[in-house]
Design a protein around this motif. Structure first.
Motif, PDB file in Angstrom:
ATOM      1  N   ILE A  71     -84.592  -1.505  -0.388  1.00 29.07           N
ATOM      2  CA  ILE A  71     -85.524  -1.131   0.895  1.00 29.07           C
ATOM      3  C   ILE A  71     -85.446  -2.080   1.810  1.00 29.07           C
ATOM      4  N   GLU A  72     -85.749  -1.598   3.026  1.00 27.32           N
ATOM      5  CA  GLU A  72     -85.383  -2.451   4.216  1.00 27.32           C
ATOM      6  C   GLU A  72     -86.792  -2.251   5.246  1.00 27.32           C
ATOM      7  N   LEU A  73     -86.981  -3.508   6.027  1.00 28.59           N
ATOM      8  CA  LEU A  73     -87.850  -3.185   7.091  1.00 28.59           C
ATOM      9  C   LEU A  73     -87.551  -2.450   8.287  1.00 28.59           C
ATOM     10  N   ALA A  74     -88.465  -1.288   8.564  1.00 25.19           N
ATOM     11  CA  ALA A  74     -88.285  -0.497   9.630  1.00 25.19           C
ATOM     12  C   ALA A  74     -89.268  -0.862  10.783  1.00 25.19           C
ATOM     13  N   LEU A  75     -88.682  -0.938  11.915  1.00 25.51           N
ATOM     14  CA  LEU A  75     -89.889  -1.353  13.200  1.00 25.51           C
ATOM     15  C   LEU A  75     -90.192  -0.095  14.076  1.00 25.51           C
ATOM     16  N   ASN A  76     -89.129   1.111  14.046  1.00 21.74           N
ATOM     17  CA  ASN A  76     -89.369   2.168  14.851  1.00 21.74           C
ATOM     18  C   ASN A  76     -88.941   3.457  13.953  1.00 21.74           C
ATOM     19  N   ALA A  77     -88.824   4.619  14.478  1.00 20.27           N
ATOM     20  CA  ALA A  77     -88.386   5.935  13.666  1.00 20.27           C
ATOM     21  C   ALA A  77     -86.893   5.991  13.758  1.00 20.27           C
ATOM     22  N   SER A  78     -86.089   5.268  14.547  1.00 17.25           N
ATOM     23  CA  SER A  78     -84.754   5.314  14.484  1.00 17.25           C
ATOM     24  C   SER A  78     -84.209   4.326  13.239  1.00 17.25           C
ATOM     25  N   ASP A  79     -85.002   3.219  13.107  1.00 24.54           N
ATOM     26  CA  ASP A  79     -84.587   2.350  12.019  1.00 24.54           C
ATOM     27  C   ASP A  79     -84.753   3.275  10.891  1.00 24.54           C
ATOM     28  N   ILE A  80     -86.132   4.053  10.705  1.00 28.50           N
ATOM     29  CA  ILE A  80     -86.296   4.668   9.398  1.00 28.50           C
ATOM     30  C   ILE A  80     -84.961   5.542   9.146  1.00 28.50           C
ATOM     31  N   GLU A  81     -84.569   6.264  10.138  1.00 29.23           N
ATOM     32  CA  GLU A  81     -83.530   7.391   9.890  1.00 29.23           C
ATOM     33  C   GLU A  81     -82.215   6.462   9.376  1.00 29.23           C
ATOM     34  N   ARG A  82     -81.965   5.509  10.201  1.00 34.55           N
ATOM     35  CA  ARG A  82     -80.644   4.496   9.900  1.00 34.55           C
ATOM     36  C   ARG A  82     -80.847   3.917   8.374  1.00 34.55           C
ATOM     37  N   ILE A  83     -82.036   3.610   8.073  1.00 33.32           N
ATOM     38  CA  ILE A  83     -82.101   3.187   6.785  1.00 33.32           C
ATOM     39  C   ILE A  83     -82.013   4.087   5.757  1.00 33.32           C
ATOM     40  N   LYS A 347     -92.390  18.804   7.274  1.00 38.53           N
ATOM     41  CA  LYS A 347     -93.379  18.283   8.337  1.00 38.53           C
ATOM     42  C   LYS A 347     -94.383  17.519   7.620  1.00 38.53           C
ATOM     43  N   ILE A 348     -95.074  18.035   6.561  1.00 38.16           N
ATOM     44  CA  ILE A 348     -95.886  17.520   5.927  1.00 38.16           C
ATOM     45  C   ILE A 348     -95.545  16.191   4.967  1.00 38.16           C
ATOM     46  N   LEU A 349     -94.398  16.442   4.617  1.00 40.27           N
ATOM     47  CA  LEU A 349     -93.902  15.449   3.646  1.00 40.27           C
ATOM     48  C   LEU A 349     -93.414  14.081   4.277  1.00 40.27           C
ATOM     49  N   GLY A 350     -93.474  14.170   5.738  1.00 37.33           N
ATOM     50  CA  GLY A 350     -92.756  13.071   6.386  1.00 37.33           C
ATOM     51  C   GLY A 350     -92.429  13.276   7.924  1.00 37.33           C
ATOM     52  N   LEU A 351     -92.174  14.301   8.158  1.00 35.35           N
ATOM     53  CA  LEU A 351     -91.631  14.663   9.748  1.00 35.35           C
ATOM     54  C   LEU A 351     -93.007  14.323  10.762  1.00 35.35           C
ATOM     55  N   ASN A 352     -93.893  14.757  10.146  1.00 33.47           N
ATOM     56  CA  ASN A 352     -95.077  14.601  11.495  1.00 33.47           C
ATOM     57  C   ASN A 352     -95.277  13.014  11.490  1.00 33.47           C
ATOM     58  N   TRP A 353     -95.205  12.339  10.315  1.00 37.56           N
ATOM     59  CA  TRP A 353     -95.336  10.739  10.544  1.00 37.56           C
ATOM     60  C   TRP A 353     -94.315  10.239  11.296  1.00 37.56           C
ATOM     61  N   LEU A 354     -93.093  10.730  11.090  1.00 35.90           N
ATOM     62  CA  LEU A 354     -91.984  10.093  11.813  1.00 35.90           C
ATOM     63  C   LEU A 354     -92.134  10.505  13.282  1.00 35.90           C
ATOM     64  N   ARG A 355     -92.650  11.593  13.773  1.00 33.15           N
ATOM     65  CA  ARG A 355     -92.753  11.951  15.343  1.00 33.15           C
ATOM     66  C   ARG A 355     -93.701  11.188  16.001  1.00 33.15           C
ATOM     67  N   VAL A 356     -94.743  10.871  15.211  1.00 36.05           N
ATOM     68  CA  VAL A 356     -95.707  10.002  15.752  1.00 36.05           C
ATOM     69  C   VAL A 356     -95.281   8.504  15.811  1.00 36.05           C
ATOM     70  N   ILE A 357     -94.844   8.141  14.911  1.00 41.42           N
ATOM     71  CA  ILE A 357     -93.897   6.572  14.843  1.00 41.42           C
ATOM     72  C   ILE A 357     -93.021   6.458  16.078  1.00 41.42           C
ATOM     73  N   ARG A 358     -92.227   7.778  16.197  1.00 43.15           N
ATOM     74  CA  ARG A 358     -91.352   7.702  17.397  1.00 43.15           C
ATOM     75  C   ARG A 358     -92.040   7.560  18.619  1.00 43.15           C
ATOM     76  N   GLN A 359     -92.780   8.353  18.824  1.00 44.53           N
ATOM     77  CA  GLN A 359     -93.467   8.534  19.940  1.00 44.53           C
ATOM     78  C   GLN A 359     -94.452   6.985  20.544  1.00 44.53           C
ATOM     79  N   VAL A 360     -94.769   6.515  19.269  1.00 43.16           N
ATOM     80  CA  VAL A 360     -95.529   5.077  19.596  1.00 43.16           C
ATOM     81  C   VAL A 360     -94.562   3.826  19.895  1.00 43.16           C
TER      82      VAL A 360
END
Length: 362
Positions: A71-83, A347-360
């Protein structure tokens, strides 16, 4: 992190009970999670909420570092994808409960520097100095000017604003005040179960209208009308209270006879924070009912604004087919049975969360 704090356990080990640890998360196919740190009501009367929040954030960072192979700490959406590409689970830090009942902006900035990227505005189920909670006294008629200042600061920092546990007016006003989408991380729909913790159609539309996401809770209490009717006599919940101006009740007195260690010992008796009762078969929710609630949300606000808000290890009475996080695929199967296509399910499993995290955050 309450369990790890009080019992000195390690999320990298498989627990014999509870809902979440890293081995079971991997078995459930989880790529990323809101890594929740929690400051429950027990710490508020003695004004220990700040101390507890900083120690659970520190502990979360320590646990993530200790288990860096998984597991690794993510600070943004790009981190989530890289991890994810590296084969690890991404941990996105989210605080549930009061970081400070008064809403000190300097403490908020300090938490951001430590890696906190998502935060619930209310002090869990308690009205604080700037926002009304859904089933506590109403003091501010939603949010006050300082609440708007907290929202602005979170917008400026790039932190996800979480309005779960807030009053109906507070949710609507927060969505209007925020420049970025806000989330309602976990709950049901009031039209299905009229529990004050469930979101009204009006509030859900306000969140979706600003690009936000509603996470559907996994518990029977918020999703299964039969279970709610069965529970009501034993577990009376006030309907949303009448406004009570001046001072939130949490500030009316302070307990000075307890130490934080006393509170820890008291809370340790309840860990892990899971549902411990027994449910007769006729009231036990199956995963198909959870899928129907998801479908209600999709029909109400659209597939871009609904996600999963399991609240694992937070006390929900899980569906019959889900014993812990390793059973996540059961949700996918239930949505497939509704005829959902792969894109909607993703989208429901995670892409919607990822979109909001990226926008914010970006």
């Amino acid at each position: 992190m309450t369990r790890e704090l009080l019992m000195k356990t390690d999320i990298g080990q498989r627990y014999p009970d509870g809902n979440v640890d890293l081995p079971r998360a991997k078995e459930g196919g989880v790529d990323a999670m809101f890594f929740s740190v929690y400051t429950p009501e027990n710490y508020y009367p003695g004004r220990f909420e700040i101390k507890n929040t900083f120690r659970v954030v520190e502990l979360a960072l320590d646990q993530i570092k200790k288990n860096n192979n998984a597991i690794e700490l993510a600070l943004n959406a790009s981190d989530i994808e890289r991890i994810n590409k590296s084969g690890k689970i991404a941990a996105f830090l989210d605080l549930e409960g009061g970081y400070d009942l008064y809403g000190d902006l300097n403490l908020l900035r300090a938490l951001y520097r430590l890696g906190l990227r998502s935060m619930q505005l209310t002090a869990h189920n308690t009205t604080n100095a700037f926002i009304d909670a859904c089933n506590d006294v109403y003091t501010w008629g939603g949010i006050n000017d300082h609440g708007k200042a907290v929202i602005k600061e979170m917008n400026d920092l790039g932190m996800v604003i979480n309005v779960a546990h807030a009053s109906n007016d507070a949710i609507i006003q927060s969505a209007a005040a925020s420049r970025h989408p806000v989330i309602y991380s976990h709950g049901g729909f009031y039209k299905i179960v009229d529990h004050p913790r469930c979101i009204t159609d009006e509030a859900a539309k306000a969140i979706a209208g600003n690009g936000g996401v509603i996470g559907v809770h996994f518990g029977s209490l918020f999703n299964n009308p039969k279970y709610w009717e069965w529970q009501k006599p034993n577990n009376p919940v006030r309907s949303q209270p009448v406004p009570q101006p001046k001072t939130p009740r949490i500030f009316s007195s302070q307990v000075t006879v307890q130490t934080i260690e006393d509170v820890d010992k008291e809370l340790a008796q309840t860990v892990p924070l899971n549902f411990r009762g027994t449910i007769p078969d006729e009231y036990w929710m199956h995963v198909d009912q959870l899928a129907k609630v998801i479908d209600y949300g999709v029909k109400l606000v659209g597939e871009d604004h609904i996600a999963l808000g399991s609240d694992f290890d937070g006390g929900p009475e899980l569906p019959h087919e889900i014993k812990d996080i390793s059973d996540y695929p059961q949700i996918t199967i239930a949505m497939q049975k509704l005829g959902y296509n792969d894109q909607r399910i993703k989208k429901i499993l995670g892409l919607n969360w990822l979109r909001v995290i990226r926008q914010v955050t970006e």
